[in-house]
Motif scaffolding. Structure first.
Motif, PDB file in Angstrom:
ATOM      1  N   ALA A 569       9.667  -7.172   0.306  1.00 24.57           N
ATOM      2  CA  ALA A 569       9.020  -6.215  -0.981  1.00 24.57           C
ATOM      3  C   ALA A 569       9.697  -6.660  -2.261  1.00 24.57           C
ATOM      4  N   LEU A 570      11.045  -7.048  -1.922  1.00 32.15           N
ATOM      5  CA  LEU A 570      11.790  -7.487  -3.383  1.00 32.15           C
ATOM      6  C   LEU A 570      10.963  -8.614  -3.821  1.00 32.15           C
ATOM      7  N   TYR A 571      10.631  -9.845  -2.991  1.00 32.82           N
ATOM      8  CA  TYR A 571       9.952 -10.912  -3.570  1.00 32.82           C
ATOM      9  C   TYR A 571       8.442 -10.510  -4.351  1.00 32.82           C
ATOM     10  N   ASN A 572       7.710  -9.444  -3.535  1.00 33.98           N
ATOM     11  CA  ASN A 572       6.570  -9.153  -4.131  1.00 33.98           C
ATOM     12  C   ASN A 572       6.718  -8.380  -5.299  1.00 33.98           C
ATOM     13  N   SER A 573       7.632  -7.805  -5.770  1.00 35.88           N
ATOM     14  CA  SER A 573       7.904  -6.923  -6.887  1.00 35.88           C
ATOM     15  C   SER A 573       8.050  -7.613  -8.103  1.00 35.88           C
ATOM     16  N   LYS A 574       7.216  -7.177  -9.371  1.00 35.45           N
ATOM     17  CA  LYS A 574       7.425  -7.667 -10.607  1.00 35.45           C
ATOM     18  C   LYS A 574       7.806  -6.499 -11.633  1.00 35.45           C
ATOM     19  N   LYS A 575       8.218  -5.376 -10.974  1.00 35.85           N
ATOM     20  CA  LYS A 575       8.727  -4.193 -11.971  1.00 35.85           C
ATOM     21  C   LYS A 575      10.121  -3.754 -11.831  1.00 35.85           C
ATOM     22  N   PRO A 576      10.958  -3.931 -12.855  1.00 30.02           N
ATOM     23  CA  PRO A 576      12.349  -3.631 -12.958  1.00 30.02           C
ATOM     24  C   PRO A 576      12.836  -2.446 -12.222  1.00 30.02           C
ATOM     25  N   ALA A 577      12.194  -1.263 -12.479  1.00 27.97           N
ATOM     26  CA  ALA A 577      12.644   0.000 -11.717  1.00 27.97           C
ATOM     27  C   ALA A 577      12.141  -0.091 -10.346  1.00 27.97           C
ATOM     28  N   GLN A 601      16.874 -15.446  -1.483  1.00 28.73           N
ATOM     29  CA  GLN A 601      16.735 -16.628  -2.214  1.00 28.73           C
ATOM     30  C   GLN A 601      16.216 -16.196  -3.801  1.00 28.73           C
ATOM     31  N   LEU A 602      17.226 -16.711  -4.532  1.00 28.70           N
ATOM     32  CA  LEU A 602      17.014 -16.468  -6.231  1.00 28.70           C
ATOM     33  C   LEU A 602      15.687 -16.959  -6.509  1.00 28.70           C
ATOM     34  N   ASN A 603      15.150 -18.127  -6.037  1.00 29.99           N
ATOM     35  CA  ASN A 603      13.929 -18.710  -6.335  1.00 29.99           C
ATOM     36  C   ASN A 603      12.708 -17.882  -5.938  1.00 29.99           C
ATOM     37  N   ASN A 604      12.900 -16.935  -5.142  1.00 33.20           N
ATOM     38  CA  ASN A 604      11.766 -16.029  -4.666  1.00 33.20           C
ATOM     39  C   ASN A 604      11.738 -14.929  -5.266  1.00 33.20           C
ATOM     40  N   ILE A 605      12.807 -14.555  -6.308  1.00 35.83           N
ATOM     41  CA  ILE A 605      12.645 -13.281  -7.137  1.00 35.83           C
ATOM     42  C   ILE A 605      11.889 -13.512  -8.488  1.00 35.83           C
ATOM     43  N   SER A 606      11.107 -12.951  -8.767  1.00 31.63           N
ATOM     44  CA  SER A 606      10.432 -12.875 -10.230  1.00 31.63           C
ATOM     45  C   SER A 606      11.396 -13.077 -11.125  1.00 31.63           C
ATOM     46  N   ALA A 607      11.116 -14.127 -12.062  1.00 33.16           N
ATOM     47  CA  ALA A 607      12.077 -14.623 -13.356  1.00 33.16           C
ATOM     48  C   ALA A 607      12.141 -13.443 -14.269  1.00 33.16           C
ATOM     49  N   ASN A 608      10.986 -12.598 -14.244  1.00 33.55           N
ATOM     50  CA  ASN A 608      11.285 -11.433 -15.228  1.00 33.55           C
ATOM     51  C   ASN A 608      11.980 -10.270 -14.830  1.00 33.55           C
ATOM     52  N   LEU A 609      12.262 -10.160 -13.513  1.00 40.23           N
ATOM     53  CA  LEU A 609      13.383  -9.309 -13.046  1.00 40.23           C
ATOM     54  C   LEU A 609      14.751  -9.686 -13.334  1.00 40.23           C
ATOM     55  N   ASP A 614      20.611  -4.425 -15.072  1.00 39.18           N
ATOM     56  CA  ASP A 614      21.163  -4.015 -13.884  1.00 39.18           C
ATOM     57  C   ASP A 614      20.850  -4.707 -12.563  1.00 39.18           C
ATOM     58  N   ILE A 615      19.563  -5.393 -12.635  1.00 41.66           N
ATOM     59  CA  ILE A 615      19.084  -6.195 -11.502  1.00 41.66           C
ATOM     60  C   ILE A 615      20.178  -7.386 -11.350  1.00 41.66           C
ATOM     61  N   LYS A 616      20.643  -7.873 -12.599  1.00 40.68           N
ATOM     62  CA  LYS A 616      21.573  -8.782 -12.426  1.00 40.68           C
ATOM     63  C   LYS A 616      23.007  -8.526 -11.832  1.00 40.68           C
ATOM     64  N   SER A 617      23.280  -7.110 -12.075  1.00 43.12           N
ATOM     65  CA  SER A 617      24.466  -6.689 -11.353  1.00 43.12           C
ATOM     66  C   SER A 617      24.322  -6.598  -9.853  1.00 43.12           C
ATOM     67  N   PHE A 621      26.441  -8.872  -7.157  1.00 40.10           N
ATOM     68  CA  PHE A 621      27.044  -8.394  -6.027  1.00 40.10           C
ATOM     69  C   PHE A 621      26.789  -8.811  -4.768  1.00 40.10           C
ATOM     70  N   LEU A 622      25.585  -9.067  -4.490  1.00 41.24           N
ATOM     71  CA  LEU A 622      24.755  -9.793  -3.522  1.00 41.24           C
ATOM     72  C   LEU A 622      25.038 -11.290  -3.089  1.00 41.24           C
ATOM     73  N   ASN A 623      25.943 -11.742  -4.193  1.00 39.59           N
ATOM     74  CA  ASN A 623      26.439 -13.215  -4.369  1.00 39.59           C
ATOM     75  C   ASN A 623      24.992 -14.178  -4.393  1.00 39.59           C
ATOM     76  N   ILE A 624      23.930 -13.795  -5.066  1.00 41.37           N
ATOM     77  CA  ILE A 624      22.790 -14.886  -5.288  1.00 41.37           C
ATOM     78  C   ILE A 624      22.488 -15.069  -6.774  1.00 41.37           C
ATOM     79  N   LEU A 625      23.626 -14.698  -7.551  1.00 41.00           N
ATOM     80  CA  LEU A 625      23.243 -15.088  -8.842  1.00 41.00           C
ATOM     81  C   LEU A 625      24.829 -15.569  -9.504  1.00 41.00           C
TER      82      LEU A 625
END
Length: 625
Positions: A569-577, A601-609, A614-617, A621-625
């Protein structure tokens, strides 16, 4: 006859000549006699740490001096426990969930409702010079009509001669960031306040770190008080003190752990003191120090200032004036109800509403599995938060101190007079059945009347309601009422509402399914007979968030590992909220409480997000950034 007409004309002319200056003088007099109004706001201060409000507090002589000819409000409240949401209520005079201004920090700003302006605009129309020095921090589009000046240099001194003014001065000394010290700094920088001069509140462990944090906070409060004195002295220097109402208040609750960002009294109950100049006693109904125990809140500030200034109070404000013409302080002293709300705080989601009525506080936790102590990066920069969590995980806290890290009940009822730190939930005590039922009904009426837009997910509001949230709420009020009713099913026995839960889970409306799933998570094992329906939603629902909420139920009840569904679901999401809400569930599921493993995997998360702070935070915390 001609002579009579001539004499009449002369009299008329003289009358016009004589009356014209009188009228002009009268207008000038009215303009000049309008009171000046100054707000001094301090960041992150609840009433619990000021001696004039609480025996456990520190002395604040400059704030206390305002009460010498003024009013002390012992029950003043922010409507939200964080700055942008609290300040949005102040500047608009409207509850945040009604206008979609309830999220901190904003992903999108919202407009003021049609035909209503931010209240300083009405002061400007009434001839006031409006200045703000200098924090705004609104979740609402400001517009150009609010301030004559808004900057760190903004001052009443730039107004026209004898023009009345409204001035806001913000003091930062007590902001939460002031407690972001290191262990080395704690050991090498002793506090002025004696670490043994106060009591540690019962929900906190009594440790060196907590005592140092308490003492340093009190030091900062005294620094803030000195700043209050500077503003008072500037008014004296300009010979303005006797023409000026001075309000001092904290912008929401305090900064010790479990205060700011939480819907408890330490996050909401603020100090409020108002100096009333003698020449305007008729507007404050005070001739000496007065004490008011009636309840007022930030939603009341806009109509109060407009009333003091004799300015237009627009229809549609949610608050009620407590000073000015036609206000009786004895009536104000009888007011006994205030409402509050908490939703997203940076990257941490929750949804809580509360009503304080008299000495009782009723809290409705709509998602109680989102326990208070879920990671929030900014909060956990404090050593006290870090230590609190470590002591919990080591099993070194008592039940009251541990509650911050445990699931809450959907409903909580507290007697604030006997239990000021909300440690004993009375909701199941038969003695309080009538009180809890009454407060439950009052809160339900309030959320339905707004109506409360938080019953739609934030990303959906951004996509569909952002242009006119109030109108969107009006047009969809029946839907919102239905979602509220579904959310309240968890307050009944499951066997009595099972069919209603099934109806919500199988509805064509995605947000009925959404609230049905949250209700199942609140029922936990009681809803296990619906597991097959929930599993089908987890794997097949067309709505991304519903798959996550279904997986969340399966994770909470240990029926199925939710990590794969949530990750997809996270990989499919394109909306920050939307992504933030998914990440909130991921952080919950990977916490020590549940300990599910996620391999994001960071590469699978939309670059826009990833551009969202807050997503960066969360990703950090999850140690993928």
């Amino acid at each position: 006859m001609i002579k009579y007409i001539q004499e009449l004309s002369i009299i008329s002319i003289l009358t016009i000549i004589l009356l014209a200056p009188a009228s002009s003088c009268s207008q000038d007099k009215n303009r000049i006699e309008k009171p000046n109004i100054v707000w001094i706001t301090s960041e992150d201060n609840s009433k619990h740490y000021l001696k004039m409000f609480d025996d456990n507090g520190i002395s604040t002589p400059n704030i206390e001096s305002l009460a010498e000819h003024g009013i002390v409000f012992h029950r003043a409240f922010s409507n939200a426990p964080v700055c942008s949401v609290a300040r949005s209520a102040i500047i608009s005079g409207i509850y945040g969930p009604k206008i979609a201004a309830q999220y901190h920090r904003k992903i999108a700003t919202v407009p003021m409702p049609d035909s209503i302006l931010m209240f300083p605009a009405y002061l400007r129309e009434a001839g006031y010079y409006t200045t703000n020095n200098s924090k705004e921090d609104y979740n609402i589009i400001k517009g150009d009509s609010v301030w004559d000046e808004s900057s760190r240099k903004a001052s009443w001194r730039n107004r026209s001669e004898e023009q009345p003014f409204f001035h806001v001065f913000n003091i930062h000394n007590t902001h939460e960031g002031e407690l972001h010290f290191t262990k080395k700094e704690m050991e090498s920088n002793p506090t002025k306040t004696d670490e043994n001069s106060f009591k540690i509140q019962p929900n906190h462990p009594d440790t060196k770190t907590f005592r140092y944090s308490n003492a340093l906070y009190r030091d900062k409060i005294q620094e803030m008080d000195a700043k209050v004195g500077e503003v008072i002295n500037e008014l004296k220097k300009d010979d303005l003190l006797e023409n000026t109402f001075i309000f001092y208040f904290g912008d929401h609750g305090g900064i010790l752990p479990g205060s700011k960002g939480y819907l408890y009294e330490t996050g909401l109950h603020v100090p409020l003191v108002i100096h009333v100049p003698k020449k305007y006693e008729h507007l404050g109904n005070v001739k000496k120090r007065s004490m008011i125990k009636g309840m007022v809140s930030f939603i009341d500030l806009a109509p109060t200032v407009l009333n003091l200034a004799g300015a237009q109070i627009p229809e549609g404000l949610d608050g009620k004036a407590f000073l000015g013409e036609n206000i009786d302080l004895e009536e104000v002293d009888t007011r006994d109800e205030t409402f509050s709300y908490a939703d997203r705080f940076d990257e941490k989601y929750d949804q809580i509403r509360a009503i304080r009525k008299g000495k009782f506080k009723y809290i409705r936790n709509y998602q109680p599995f989102n326990y208070d102590g879920i990671m929030n990066n900014y909060r956990y920069k404090q050593l006290a938060y870090q230590e609190w969590q470590s002591l919990y995980e080591e099993g070194k806290l008592n039940d009251i101190q541990s509650a911050f890290f445990k699931d809450r009940e959907p409903e909580m009822l507290f007697d604030i007079e006997s239990d000021p730190f909300e440690t004993k939930n009375l909701i199941d005590d038969p003695k309080y059945h009538d009180i809890s039922n009454d407060m439950r009904q009052r809160l339900n009426k309030w959320v339905k009347q707004m109506p409360d837009l938080s019953f739609f997910p934030e990303h959906f509001l951004i996509e569909n309601a952002i242009d006119n949230p109030v109108e969107y709420g009006r047009l969809h009020i029946d839907q919102i009422h239905k979602y509220i009713d579904i959310s309240n099913l968890c307050l009944s026995k499951f066997k009595n509402v099972k069919q209603q839960v099934i109806t919500s889970l199988t509805s064509e409306d995605p947000w009925e399914r959404y609230w049905g799933l949250i209700t199942c998570s609140n029922f936990r094992e009681d809803a296990k007979s619906l597991e097959s329906i929930i599993q089908a939603i987890a794997h097949n629902d067309p709505e991304n968030l519903n798959r996550v909420r279904a997986a969340e139920y399966l994770g909470i009840t240990k029926r199925e590992d939710p990590s794969a569904i949530m990750t997809t679901a996270l990989y499919n999401s394109k909306k920050p909220a939307e992504a933030l809400l998914i990440l909130n569930s991921i952080v919950l599921m990977q916490s020590n409480k549940y300990s599910y493993k996620f391999e994001l995997q960071l590469n699978n998360i939309s670059a826009n997000l990833i551009k969202n702070r807050d997503i960066k935070s969360r990703l950090e915390f999850l140690n993928i950034l």
